[in-house]
Design an enzyme around this catalytic site. Structure first.
Site, short mmCIF file in Angstrom:
data_model
loop_
_atom_site.label_atom_id
_atom_site.label_comp_id
_atom_site.label_asym_id
_atom_site.label_seq_id
_atom_site.Cartn_x
_atom_site.Cartn_y
_atom_site.Cartn_z
N TYR A 1 0.40 1.55 16.82
CA TYR A 1 1.54 1.71 15.90
C TYR A 1 2.33 2.99 16.16
CZ TYR A 1 -1.97 -1.07 13.33
OH TYR A 1 -2.93 -1.96 12.97
N GLY B 1 0.82 -1.21 0.00
CA GLY B 1 0.00 0.00 0.00
C GLY B 1 0.85 1.25 0.00
N CYS C 1 -9.19 3.67 30.75
CA CYS C 1 -8.33 3.48 31.91
C CYS C 1 -7.07 2.71 31.60
CB CYS C 1 -9.13 2.75 32.97
SG CYS C 1 -10.52 3.76 33.45
N GLY D 1 -5.90 0.58 0.08
CA GLY D 1 -6.88 0.90 1.10
C GLY D 1 -6.62 2.31 1.62
N ARG D 2 -5.49 2.42 2.32
CA ARG D 2 -5.16 3.67 3.01
C ARG D 2 -5.10 4.87 2.08
NH1 ARG D 2 -2.01 3.55 7.71
NH2 ARG D 2 -1.25 1.52 7.04
N1 LLP Z 1 -4.28 -6.06 0.58
C1 LLP Z 1 -3.84 -6.85 1.57
C2 LLP Z 1 -3.72 -8.28 1.33
C3 LLP Z 1 -3.51 -6.29 2.81
O1 LLP Z 1 -3.05 -7.07 3.79
C4 LLP Z 1 -3.66 -4.89 3.02
C5 LLP Z 1 -3.34 -4.28 4.32
C6 LLP Z 1 -4.14 -4.11 1.96
C7 LLP Z 1 -4.42 -4.73 0.74
C8 LLP Z 1 -4.32 -2.64 2.06
O2 LLP Z 1 -3.12 -1.97 2.29
P1 LLP Z 1 -3.08 -0.36 2.30
O3 LLP Z 1 -3.30 0.11 0.91
O4 LLP Z 1 -4.15 0.11 3.21
O5 LLP Z 1 -1.73 -0.02 2.80
N2 LLP Z 1 -4.13 -1.32 10.59
C9 LLP Z 1 -2.87 -0.84 10.04
C10 LLP Z 1 -2.71 -1.21 8.59
C11 LLP Z 1 -2.75 -2.70 8.34
C12 LLP Z 1 -2.65 -3.06 6.89
C13 LLP Z 1 -2.73 -4.52 6.67
N3 LLP Z 1 -2.91 -4.94 5.32
C14 LLP Z 1 -2.78 0.69 10.24
O6 LLP Z 1 -3.68 1.26 10.84
O7 LLP Z 1 -1.79 1.30 9.86
#
Ligand code: LLP
Length: 430
Positions: A326, A247, A352, A284-285
């Site tokens: 994180y 990502g 808490c 995603g992000r």
């Molecule tokens: N595809 C797969 C197989 C993934 O494991 C992930 C994210 C994505 C796509 C999307 O990645 P992005 O474009 O969002 O970077 N909770 C963490 C992020 C965990 C991401 C895990 N996998 C945070 O808040 O930073």
């Protein structure tokens, strides 16, 4: 770029003052901008198309939005209307994508521990591809496919042994973490699947991490993916699609400026030059993060005579876990900035535990009890990771479009929260 801007001294989301939303829905609340979501999706797709990248049929590459980043149905539907697909990791996410109008042929199913029932649901729903993460999983998918009498389109998730990402907990591509098969396994399993009556391997996929701020690790991983596809093809195996994950990062204000979508697309075009293959992506992000904020209210300012200053908010780690989990940095902006000098403070929530600290020693503009603040870049992995820890009500979500806004997930009532739980018969006094 996003659509959260100051207008005449107060922060708006598109055409709606955030204070109006807080006044009606209360705080904490997530607020998303349709315009920013749409812009991010469109900029990425345009960059990929202009770099000459295509899907198997010669159209725009599949952009399978990673549902985990922000799984609200309204967000998914906004993106689905633009032609987004969905990268899912559970039956729940597949159901969300379908409910939001994502066509099954644009849904991809990833994840290291799929259940037989989930595989069955995916096959019955005729989604585009199931990403196989291990040999036992391939066998499970074959069994379910045979049982259903419907061949499974699969792609192998390969672990390219290139780890990248903004934090160790979100790097997914190293050989020592749980994701995907190795190159040697991929070659053996791909050949086996190609000869299997109930499996139809369509391609390869990888994902090396999240919040990636440099193109080099992606380039290294994608080159290895290309080489693997070529090796398989030389053996006479059909490889129609590469699903390239890892990502792109977003600017969280304290981090290096991530690569622009155009530079990312140009790098991929260079790596894939001359290879006739369909491409898919799973962002995603980069689509959702800067399209959302968490709106919270200052409950009070607690100043210890010894010097530490705490800004106590009504939002907590259960609403936005990223700083606790994180050490993530989210800019905090007052909704109605006051004149005056910046001051140093820790910003904390009411939960808490000490981990319920959004930031320490942050320079902040003047704030007083009752003020509204916005956590910026909170549209991804914000509400989707929220919980009811400390029996706090699940945080609501609002979607804005121009001058309009709608509550797209209401705050539950305490009655609803309690009604989900049932006492065992031996304790039921009723
Ligand atoms: N595809 C797969 C197989 C993934 O494991 C992930 C994210 C994505 C796509 C999307 O990645 P992005 O474009 O969002 O970077 N909770 C963490 C992020 C965990 C991401 C895990 N996998 C945070 O808040 O930073």
């Amino acid at each position: 770029m996003n659509h959260f801007e100051l207008r005449e001294g107060e922060l708006f989301c598109e055409g709606v003052p955030l204070a109006r939303i807080a006044g009606t829905v209360g705080t904490p609340v997530y607020v998303y901008s349709s315009a920013t979501l749409e812009r991010h999706f469109t900029v990425l797709r345009t960059a990929l198309v202009e770099a000459g990248l295509r899907d198997e049929a010669g159209g725009a590459p599949l952009i399978a939005y990673a549902v985990k980043a922000n799984s609200n149905l309204a967000v998914l539907a906004t993106l689905a209307r633009l032609g987004a697909g969905a990268d899912t990791v559970s039956e729940g996410e597949i159901r969300r994508a379908l409910a939001a109008g994502v066509p099954p042929e644009r849904i991809v199913f990833s994840g290291v521990g799929k259940l037989a029932g989930e595989v069955r649901f995916a096959l019955e729903s005729r989604i585009s591809e199931i990403n196989v993460e291990s040999e036992p999983e391939m066998r499970l998918i074959a069994e379910v496919a045979q049982d259903l009498g419907r061949p499974a389109r699969i792609a192998f998730r390969v672990n390219p042994d290139v780890a990248a990402g903004g934090h160790a907990k979100i790097a997914t591509g190293g050989a020592d973490n749980k994701f995907g098969v190795s190159f040697s396994e991929a070659e053996r399993l791909y050949a086996e699947a190609a000869g299997h009556p109930w499996l139809e391997p369509v391609g390869l996929t990888c994902h090396i991490g999240s919040q990636i701020s440099r193109l080099e690790p992606m380039e290294a991983a994608f080159l290895r993916m290309r080489e693997l596809a070529e090796r398989l093809r030389r053996r006479g195996l059909a490889v129609r699609r590469l699903d390239l994950g890892g990502g792109l990062g977003v600017p969280y204000f304290n981090q290096p400026e991530p690569p622009a979508p155009a530079a990312y697309a140009a790098m991929i075009a260079r790596v894939m030059a001359g290879l006739d293959i369909g491409l898919a992506f799973e962002p995603g992000r980069v689509i959702a993060a800067n399209a959302g904020i968490l709106l919270a209210r200052v409950l009070h300012i607690h100043e210890r005579p010894e010097g530490r200053r705490f800004v106590v908010l009504d939002a907590a780690m259960n609403d936005l876990i990223r700083p606790a989990m994180y050490d993530a940095y989210h800019a905090i902006r007052p909704v109605r900035p006051r004149p005056g000098a910046v001051a140093i403070a820790d910003v904390v929530g009411p939960v808490c535990e000490t981990g319920d600290t959004f930031t320490r020693d942050r320079e902040l503009p003047p704030l007083e009890a009752g003020d509204l603040v916005a956590f910026m870049s909170a549209g991804a992995y914000g509400a989707s990771m929220a919980s009811e820890y400390n029996s706090r009500l699940l945080v609501p979500e609002v979607l804005v479009r121009g001058e309009e806004w709608a509550v797209v997930r209401p705050r539950p009532t305490y009655e609803e929260m309690l009604a989900r739980e049932t006492p065992p018969p031996w304790l039921d006094q009723a």
